[in-house]
Design a protein around this motif. Structure first.
Motif, short mmCIF file in Angstrom:
data_model
loop_
_atom_site.label_atom_id
_atom_site.label_comp_id
_atom_site.label_asym_id
_atom_site.label_seq_id
_atom_site.Cartn_x
_atom_site.Cartn_y
_atom_site.Cartn_z
N ALA A 70 0.69 -1.08 -0.08
CA ALA A 70 -0.13 0.12 0.05
C ALA A 70 0.72 1.15 0.01
N LEU A 71 1.96 1.09 0.40
CA LEU A 71 2.95 2.40 0.28
C LEU A 71 3.70 2.69 -0.66
N GLU A 72 3.65 1.63 -1.82
CA GLU A 72 4.62 1.66 -3.03
C GLU A 72 4.40 2.83 -3.76
N GLY A 73 5.53 3.85 -3.96
CA GLY A 73 5.29 4.83 -4.86
C GLY A 73 4.83 6.08 -3.80
N GLU A 74 4.52 6.02 -2.49
CA GLU A 74 4.08 6.98 -1.57
C GLU A 74 5.21 7.89 -1.33
N THR A 75 5.14 9.12 -0.97
CA THR A 75 6.27 9.99 -0.28
C THR A 75 6.02 10.08 1.03
N ARG A 76 6.85 9.86 2.09
CA ARG A 76 6.38 9.74 3.29
C ARG A 76 7.77 10.43 3.97
N THR A 105 2.82 4.45 10.57
CA THR A 105 3.29 3.46 9.42
C THR A 105 4.29 2.55 10.20
N ARG A 106 4.20 1.14 9.63
CA ARG A 106 5.32 0.26 9.86
C ARG A 106 6.27 0.22 8.90
N LEU A 107 7.49 0.64 8.75
CA LEU A 107 8.47 0.37 7.98
C LEU A 107 9.50 -0.63 8.00
N PRO A 108 10.13 -0.95 6.81
CA PRO A 108 11.10 -1.94 7.14
C PRO A 108 12.18 -1.75 8.19
N THR A 109 13.06 -2.74 8.61
CA THR A 109 14.14 -2.27 9.46
C THR A 109 15.18 -1.57 8.67
N ARG A 128 15.79 13.33 9.27
CA ARG A 128 14.47 13.23 8.74
C ARG A 128 14.15 13.65 7.43
N LEU A 129 13.49 12.70 6.70
CA LEU A 129 13.56 12.60 5.18
C LEU A 129 12.27 12.37 4.73
N ALA A 130 12.12 13.15 3.56
CA ALA A 130 11.04 13.08 2.68
C ALA A 130 11.40 11.98 1.83
N VAL A 131 10.78 10.71 1.63
CA VAL A 131 11.24 9.87 0.77
C VAL A 131 9.98 9.18 -0.03
N LYS A 132 10.42 9.11 -1.32
CA LYS A 132 9.38 8.13 -2.15
C LYS A 132 9.75 6.85 -2.02
N LEU A 133 8.96 5.85 -1.59
CA LEU A 133 9.34 4.38 -1.35
C LEU A 133 8.95 3.56 -2.31
N LYS A 134 9.92 2.42 -2.42
CA LYS A 134 9.41 1.34 -3.52
C LYS A 134 9.78 0.18 -2.68
N ARG A 135 8.93 -0.83 -3.09
CA ARG A 135 9.35 -2.27 -2.78
C ARG A 135 10.62 -2.82 -3.35
#
Length: 748
Positions: A70-76, A105-109, A128-135
């Motif tokens: 669900a978080l694929e492609g989101e910026t967090r 939100t649970r994020l990978p380790t 502290r970062l604004a990151v566009k996340l990908k699997r």
């Protein structure tokens, strides 16, 4: 006990062959079964199931730690600590962020991030970062590097690009990064990057040209910390203590042997921690510890027993280590030496031992390098004769001692200056050897041929005079002269390679090869060099009769220079030749030009009224036995209308989606006139352009077209003229790869 260890190792390795992991209830059942059979004669079966259950459970934990879909492609906005050693090249900072937190939100380790034009990032800092996340995902090509498996083996659960951020807390406890920064400030005669690789195992400071030289000469192991470095330091410490005891310089109240073993192991462990404790280092530390323990207590233990215990120990501590090529190369090199030297009845002279060791390792590792998709260095055995003692006896002692003495004014800097000069001389010599004899990338072999070649290598490792040993040569020569599956006359083999957001299509007939576009190049990422050339070589392509660059955009022509430098290319043409580099010597795409290769017909088309780059795309029609494929580049709807008025506007079975499925292409007029039953889409996963557009995809589905998408299915192969379905690389399932989404074609 040895059978139990072999069974345990087999169980720990078994998951790499599984298409999917067993469910947790089955993993628990395997553990219970193992406990039940341990007291019986079937105890090896119990150890096997213990290993299998532990490896599957560890792999499942790593998969569960991946980024939620669900978080694929989101910026967090995330906050975490930088670990490891960040790398910076061509304006891109790459680093790993651990224990990242984001609101609700649970994020990978662990996450691997890239920051384009970002500031300096140091290990131990909190950001502290604004990151566009990908699997985790990688390109899927035949016999290519499996980036997704590499990420899983390192416990990386997400990748991403940083959009903005600031430092929350300065570095804490990042002593390795402090050492790296100190080495970077030292005058090492231009070789501080090589020193950092040798001392810290950090190869980020080495230029791409340096890596190529090391690969061509088979000397990567000299600059990437391996068991050789760890063993050398441990042996030096042991000999120093033993020598001091022999000449009365060691305190008599301290027994020298326990102290020599303890200090040697402490030195190995300390160097390993300095180097980041990767798999080769862990293997070396484990084996050194076992050898030293044997020296103290277990004098009857065999070297193979120590090797087996180290092998199992590394896998028990890190079952996913088997997904890394370094794990196999590290243990295989030691096993080859033990096998060859242990099988001799009489001793060799020292110079015979040294020369034959290099030759035998090169011979024995050939089949392993082939199946791992790595190049073979032809000059390696000769070069290593001089390079190994140069590094081991001259450079490494000066580099380690200089690093340790950096706090002492002038002493540490002087030693590192000398080490840097010695490294510079070495690289100059290696460059001369690499220029004359580059690395060889043999084509991939069928499994049966690879098994015969491996058997041949094992026969050649046996002592001279043994029966059947001579048969090893013709069996090993299968690597040099592999059996090839010829393309039938009148048919064409088509490969749409997985190059991310770009295009590269190989068209091969019985005796000819054509490349349509060469993949993208953005910054330091050149798909032509990293993907296209290695893949073509593995497929047995020795040269190109024609490289057709549809137009000059970087996602289509960016890799062209690397392809031309890597493979003999007879001719280059393009729809926009004047916008390409002059050294490519590209000719124009002439509409109406046609030719025939081995019973396969080719025809070109270009819109004469094109006014911008995409519209200038050179279109290629390939026809084999009445089956057609149309390669369209990035033409838009205006160019499509002109195409329909020409000779290429005829029914076509296979269509390469114009402009990667952009909204400005794939008009209904084009699709209804051509009536393709299948469409090939080449694009990058979660690309910034939104390709393919939902409207275009809906258009394809409404017309009943089968969709092949490289972002979901990897490289795509079809046999034009056979009127069959396409084969997709993602059809070769592995448990760490996500299956293509429902609704995409799964023919294979």
């Amino acid at each position: 006990m040895r059978r139990a260890m072999v069974a345990l190792a087999s169980g720990l390795l078994a998951p790499i062959f599984l298409p999917v992991l067993p469910p947790l209830w089955l993993i628990a059942a395997m553990s219970i079964l193992a406990l039940m059979v341990l007291p019986s004669r079937l105890y090896p079966v119990g150890f096997f199931f213990f290993g299998l259950a532990w490896a599957c459970f560890s792999a499942q934990l790593a998969l569960d730690d991946r980024l939620p879909a669900a978080l694929e492609g989101e910026t967090r906005w995330v906050e975490g600590r930088v670990v490891g050693l960040p790398q910076q090249s061509d304006g891109v900072v790459r680093f790993e962020l651990a224990d990242a937190q984001s609101r609700r939100t649970r994020l990978p380790t662990l996450m691997r991030l890239a920051w384009y034009d970002g500031p300096a990032v140091n290990s131990g800092e909190k950001w502290r970062l604004a990151v566009k996340l990908k699997r985790p995902a990688g390109l899927l090509n035949p016999h290519g590097f499996d980036y997704e498996a590499w990420l899983l083996s390192r416990g990386i659960g997400a990748t991403g690009s940083v959009k903005d951020g600031w430092r929350v807390q300065p570095a804490q406890g990042a002593w390795r990064d402090g050492v790296r920064q100190a080495l970077a400030r030292v005058d090492a005669q231009g070789r501080s990057g090589a020193l950092m690789a040798l001392v810290l195992g950090d190869g980020a400071g080495l230029a791409r040209e340096d890596w190529q030289v090391l690969q061509d000469t088979g000397t990567v192991h000299l600059l990437v910390i391996s068991g050789q470095h760890i063993g050398l330091l441990a042996g030096l410490v042991y000999l120093l203590v033993a020598g001091a005891a022999r000449y009365g310089a060691w305190p008599s109240r301290l027994p020298w042997l326990p102290w020599a073993c303890a200090l040697a192991f402490a030195a190995a462990l300390g160097y390993g921690l300095l180097a980041g404790f990767e798999v080769p280092v862990r293997r070396a530390c484990a084996m050194i510890g076992l050898v030293l323990l044997w020296r103290l207590r277990f004098r009857q233990a065999k070297p193979w027993w120590a090797w087996l215990l180290a092998f199992v120990g590394v896998l028990v501590l890190d079952p996913l280590a088997s997904l890394r090529p370094g794990f196999w190369l590290s243990f295989a090199a030691v096993a080859i030496l033990m096998f060859t030297f242990g099988a001799r009845l009489g001793p060799w002279r020292w110079w015979q031992t040294w020369t034959r060791a290099q030759w035998l390792i090169a011979l024995g590792l050939c089949p392993l390098l082939l199946i791992l998709g790595l190049p073979v260095s032809l000059s390696g055995p000769l070069v290593n004769l001089l390079a190994v003692p140069w590094i081991s006896l001259l450079v490494l002692p000066a580099a380690l001692l200089g690093t340790a003495l950096l706090p002492v004014p002038f002493m540490g800097e002087s030693l590192l200056w000398i080490a840097g000069g010695l490294l510079d001389l070495l690289f100059k010599g290696l460059a001369l050897a690499a220029g004359r004899i580059p690395a060889w990338a043999p084509p991939a072999l069928p499994l049966w041929a690879w098994a015969l070649a491996t058997l041949g290598a094992l026969l050649l490792l046996l002592p001279k005079g043994l029966p059947l040993r001579i048969l090893g040569w013709p069996m090993l020569l299968l690597i040099v002269f592999p059996p090839r599956e010829e393309v039938p006359w009148g048919q064409a083999e088509i490969w749409q390679l997985d190059v991310g957001q770009g295009l590269a299509v190989l068209v091969r007939t019985r005796r000819h090869a054509l490349l349509y576009d060469a993949g993208p190049r953005f910054g330091d990422a050149d798909a032509g060099e990293r993907v296209v050339v290695p893949t073509l070589r593995k497929l047995g392509v020795r040269g190109l009769d024609l490289m057709l660059l549809s137009h000059a955009d970087a996602d289509h022509a960016g890799g062209a220079r690397a392809v031309r430098n890597g493979l003999p290319t007879t001719r280059v043409i393009s729809g926009d030749p004047t916008a390409l580099p002059v050294d490519l010597q590209a000719g124009p795409c002439d509409s109406g030009e046609g030719w025939e290769w081995d019973g396969v017909r080719f025809e070109l088309w270009r819109w004469a009224s094109a006014v911008e780059s995409n519209q200038t795309s050179c279109v290629l029609l390939v026809e084999a036995g009445g089956e057609r494929l149309l390669l369209t580049g990035d033409i838009d709807t205006h160019a499509e209308r002109a195409l329909l008025d020409g000779p290429l506007g005829v029914p076509t079975q296979w269509l390469a989606s114009p402009h990667h499925g952009s909204r400005s292409s794939s008009s209904m007029a084009l699709l209804t006139r051509l009536q393709p039953h299948s469409v090939l889409i080449s694009r990058g996963r979660n690309n910034a352009f939104g390709h393919p557009h939902p409207w275009v995809m809906e258009r394809y589905r409404r017309l009943g077209m089968t969709i092949y998408d490289s972002a979901e299915q990897g490289a795509i192969r079809l046999q034009l003229g056979a009127f069959g379905p396409a084969h997709i690389q993602a059809g070769e399932r592995r448990y760490w790869r996500e299956p293509p989404p429902a609704g995409t074609s799964m023919q294979h």
